[in-house]
Design an enzyme around this catalytic site. Structure first.
Site, PDB file in Angstrom:
ATOM      1  N   GLY A  86     113.929  44.911  53.949  1.00  0.00           N
ATOM      2  CA  GLY A  86     115.260  45.500  54.092  1.00  0.00           C
ATOM      3  C   GLY A  86     115.169  46.971  53.713  1.00  0.00           C
ATOM      4  O   GLY A  86     116.056  47.521  53.072  1.00  0.00           O
ATOM      5  N   ASP A  98     112.373  45.754  58.375  1.00  0.00           N
ATOM      6  CA  ASP A  98     113.831  45.620  58.496  1.00  0.00           C
ATOM      7  C   ASP A  98     114.113  44.984  59.850  1.00  0.00           C
ATOM      8  O   ASP A  98     113.175  44.665  60.616  1.00  0.00           O
ATOM      9  CB  ASP A  98     114.520  47.000  58.357  1.00  0.00           C
ATOM     10  CG  ASP A  98     115.959  46.902  57.830  1.00  0.00           C
ATOM     11  OD1 ASP A  98     116.827  46.407  58.573  1.00  0.00           O
ATOM     12  OD2 ASP A  98     116.220  47.325  56.688  1.00  0.00           O
ATOM     13  N   ASP A 125     112.971  39.336  60.777  1.00  0.00           N
ATOM     14  CA  ASP A 125     114.078  38.738  60.043  1.00  0.00           C
ATOM     15  C   ASP A 125     113.519  38.181  58.733  1.00  0.00           C
ATOM     16  O   ASP A 125     112.673  37.287  58.743  1.00  0.00           O
ATOM     17  CB  ASP A 125     114.687  37.608  60.901  1.00  0.00           C
ATOM     18  CG  ASP A 125     115.851  36.929  60.219  1.00  0.00           C
ATOM     19  OD1 ASP A 125     116.099  37.185  59.016  1.00  0.00           O
ATOM     20  OD2 ASP A 125     116.516  36.113  60.892  1.00  0.00           O
ATOM     21  N   MET A 126     113.999  38.716  57.613  1.00  0.00           N
ATOM     22  CA  MET A 126     113.449  38.313  56.311  1.00  0.00           C
ATOM     23  C   MET A 126     113.710  36.845  55.985  1.00  0.00           C
ATOM     24  O   MET A 126     113.084  36.300  55.082  1.00  0.00           O
ATOM     25  CB  MET A 126     113.984  39.212  55.202  1.00  0.00           C
ATOM     26  CG  MET A 126     115.472  39.130  54.993  1.00  0.00           C
ATOM     27  SD  MET A 126     116.005  40.400  53.852  1.00  0.00           S
ATOM     28  CE  MET A 126     117.778  40.326  54.070  1.00  0.00           C
ATOM     29  N   LYS A 173     115.068  46.583  47.415  1.00  0.00           N
ATOM     30  CA  LYS A 173     116.024  47.477  46.758  1.00  0.00           C
ATOM     31  C   LYS A 173     117.380  47.399  47.460  1.00  0.00           C
ATOM     32  O   LYS A 173     117.460  47.602  48.679  1.00  0.00           O
ATOM     33  CB  LYS A 173     115.514  48.921  46.782  1.00  0.00           C
ATOM     34  CG  LYS A 173     116.459  49.868  46.051  1.00  0.00           C
ATOM     35  CD  LYS A 173     115.850  51.202  45.779  1.00  0.00           C
ATOM     36  CE  LYS A 173     116.140  52.212  46.817  1.00  0.00           C
ATOM     37  NZ  LYS A 173     117.542  52.333  47.224  1.00  0.00           N
ATOM     38  N   HIS A 197     121.945  41.999  46.622  1.00  0.00           N
ATOM     39  CA  HIS A 197     123.398  42.045  46.344  1.00  0.00           C
ATOM     40  C   HIS A 197     124.239  41.871  47.618  1.00  0.00           C
ATOM     41  O   HIS A 197     125.438  41.667  47.537  1.00  0.00           O
ATOM     42  CB  HIS A 197     123.785  43.314  45.558  1.00  0.00           C
ATOM     43  CG  HIS A 197     123.781  44.594  46.339  1.00  0.00           C
ATOM     44  ND1 HIS A 197     124.394  45.738  45.887  1.00  0.00           N
ATOM     45  CD2 HIS A 197     123.230  44.915  47.540  1.00  0.00           C
ATOM     46  CE1 HIS A 197     124.231  46.707  46.765  1.00  0.00           C
ATOM     47  NE2 HIS A 197     123.520  46.235  47.783  1.00  0.00           N
TER      48      HIS A 197
HETATM   49  N1  LIG Z   1     117.738  39.387  58.178  1.00  0.00           N
HETATM   50  C1  LIG Z   1     117.285  40.594  57.804  1.00  0.00           C
HETATM   51  N2  LIG Z   1     115.971  40.883  57.794  1.00  0.00           N
HETATM   52  C2  LIG Z   1     115.518  42.114  57.388  1.00  0.00           C
HETATM   53  N3  LIG Z   1     116.328  43.109  56.958  1.00  0.00           N
HETATM   54  C3  LIG Z   1     117.673  42.865  56.959  1.00  0.00           C
HETATM   55  C4  LIG Z   1     118.211  41.608  57.375  1.00  0.00           C
HETATM   56  N4  LIG Z   1     119.561  41.666  57.257  1.00  0.00           N
HETATM   57  C5  LIG Z   1     119.866  42.897  56.796  1.00  0.00           C
HETATM   58  N5  LIG Z   1     118.730  43.621  56.619  1.00  0.00           N
HETATM   59  C6  LIG Z   1     118.624  45.011  56.145  1.00  0.00           C
HETATM   60  O1  LIG Z   1     118.859  45.065  54.750  1.00  0.00           O
HETATM   61  C7  LIG Z   1     119.151  46.425  54.394  1.00  0.00           C
HETATM   62  C8  LIG Z   1     120.138  46.418  53.262  1.00  0.00           C
HETATM   63  S1  LIG Z   1     120.717  48.031  52.790  1.00  0.00           S
HETATM   64  C9  LIG Z   1     119.395  48.551  51.710  1.00  0.00           C
HETATM   65  C10 LIG Z   1     118.426  49.488  52.379  1.00  0.00           C
HETATM   66  C11 LIG Z   1     117.306  50.006  51.497  1.00  0.00           C
HETATM   67  N6  LIG Z   1     116.516  48.943  50.864  1.00  0.00           N
HETATM   68  C12 LIG Z   1     117.808  50.915  50.432  1.00  0.00           C
HETATM   69  O2  LIG Z   1     117.803  50.553  49.267  1.00  0.00           O
HETATM   70  O3  LIG Z   1     118.223  52.030  50.751  1.00  0.00           O
HETATM   71  C13 LIG Z   1     119.647  47.094  55.671  1.00  0.00           C
HETATM   72  O4  LIG Z   1     118.749  48.107  56.062  1.00  0.00           O
HETATM   73  C14 LIG Z   1     119.689  45.943  56.688  1.00  0.00           C
HETATM   74  O5  LIG Z   1     119.421  46.345  58.016  1.00  0.00           O
END
Ligand SMILES: Nc1ncnc2c1ncn2[C@@H]1O[C@H](CSCC[C@H]([NH3+])C(=O)O)[C@@H](O)[C@H]1O
Length: 302
Positions: free
Chosen positions: A144, A167, A187-188, A201, A205
């Site tokens: 993500g 992601d 897809d995680m 990170k 939440h």
């Molecule tokens: N099923 C999924 N598989 C992989 N990533 C995902 C999934 N669903 C949501 N996300 C991603 O999860 C992220 C959460 S927002 C956090 C983004 C980053 N880690 C940071 O801290 O800035 C977003 O970029 C989404 O696109």
């Protein structure tokens, strides 16, 4: 900058100068600007909104997006009905925020930009104050990881550590290719690429406990299939663990309600983190002795 100069640079027609003046009076009162004889000046708050530097402008535009903001007018409806549907899904015909962001590229871009800004400050803090967390690792997957801001910081600070940003495919499509890190779309909930360390990170939440347990199980499989010890590094809020600053507590509580409305999820206290980590089958975990504003760091061991 005096009022008339400010008005001409926005620009607004002269008959609206007094309206702008009234807005500025409120913003001065709120500490966004200060007013002197020379005119309005920036404060630390408005410095954060400048294009140069920290630039948290996208974060403000994200939380005040007119279309998404309208969900809050219906909070009481969701509170009164039974079931798991989030406020966001109720207002947007069953759509989750991720689908919405995919269908509305402007919103998606704003979301990614805001996350990148947040990563910018949090990663600087993590690498400066707790670099040892990356010791002994050969490779790391940022699950993500958005458009790769965190991975860029880690790859720059530790060139021997091979990093991958993972992601959803349409988010990964926006990541500029680089020699210094790899990218993977997927897809995680299905499969996470194997690595010594999984970095999560601001991800857990966004999900309810059941979904977090599923994600954490996929992370555990990814580390175990790599056969090299390994750990998961979680960067997220722990409610009740913020600094003593009342503003930090306010920020975590506001985030908690934002998660409730946007995702039907929550910010977790220590016990709630313990519960999902143990339910996902981890043998141990440690809350690291580092605090990055409202964010804590937790290491999970398979
Ligand atoms: N099923 C999924 N598989 C992989 N990533 C995902 C999934 N669903 C949501 N996300 C991603 O999860 C992220 C959460 S927002 C956090 C983004 C980053 N880690 C940071 O801290 O800035 C977003 O970029 C989404 O696109």
């Amino acid at each position: 900058m005096p009022l008339n100069e400010l008005a001409r640079s926005i620009p607004i027609p002269p008959e609206k100068d007094s309206m702008l003046g009234r807005l500025m009076a409120l913003l001065v009162n709120q500490g966004i600007f200060v007013q002197s004889e020379a005119g309005y000046q920036l404060t630390p708050a408005s410095e954060l909104l400048q294009t140069e530097g920290s630039n948290m402008g996208a974060n403000v535009r994200l939380v005040t997006d007119a279309e998404v903001l309208k969900i809050w007018g219906r909070l009481s409806e969701v509170l009164k009905e039974s079931g798991e549907r989030s406020l966001f899904e109720k207002v947007f015909d069953g759509k989750k925020l991720w689908e919405f962001a995919k269908e509305k590229p402007e919103y998606g871009k704003l979301f990614d930009e805001a996350m990148a800004n947040q990563s910018n400050s949090v990663m600087r803090g993590l690498i400066a104050s707790y670099p040892h967390i990356f010791d002994g690792l050969n490779n790391l997957v940022d699950v993500g990881g958005g458009t790769g801001t965190a991975v860029k910081f880690i790859a720059e600070a530790f060139p021997r550590l091979r990093c991958t940003v993972f992601d959803l495919p349409h988010v990964i499509a926006k990541v500029l290719k680089s020699e210094s890190f790899d990218v993977a779309g997927g897809d995680m909930f299905e499969m996470i690429p194997p690595a010594d360390a999984i970095f999560l990170k601001n991800v857990l939440h966004d999900w309810n406990d059941e979904d977090c347990v599923r994600i954490l199980k996929r992370c555990k499989e990814a580390i175990e299939s790599n056969n090299n010890g390994g750990k998961v590094i979680v960067v997220d809020i722990i409610i009740g663990f913020e600094s003593n600053d009342p503003k930090a507590t306010e920020t975590s509580l506001l985030f908690d309600i934002a998660m409730m409305g946007l995702f039907g999820s929550k910010e977790r206290n220590k016990q709630e983190w313990h519960d999902i980590i143990i339910r996902a089958g981890y043998s141990d975990y440690k809350i690291c002795p580092v605090q990055l504003g409202v964010y804590s760091v937790i290491e999970l061991y398979p």
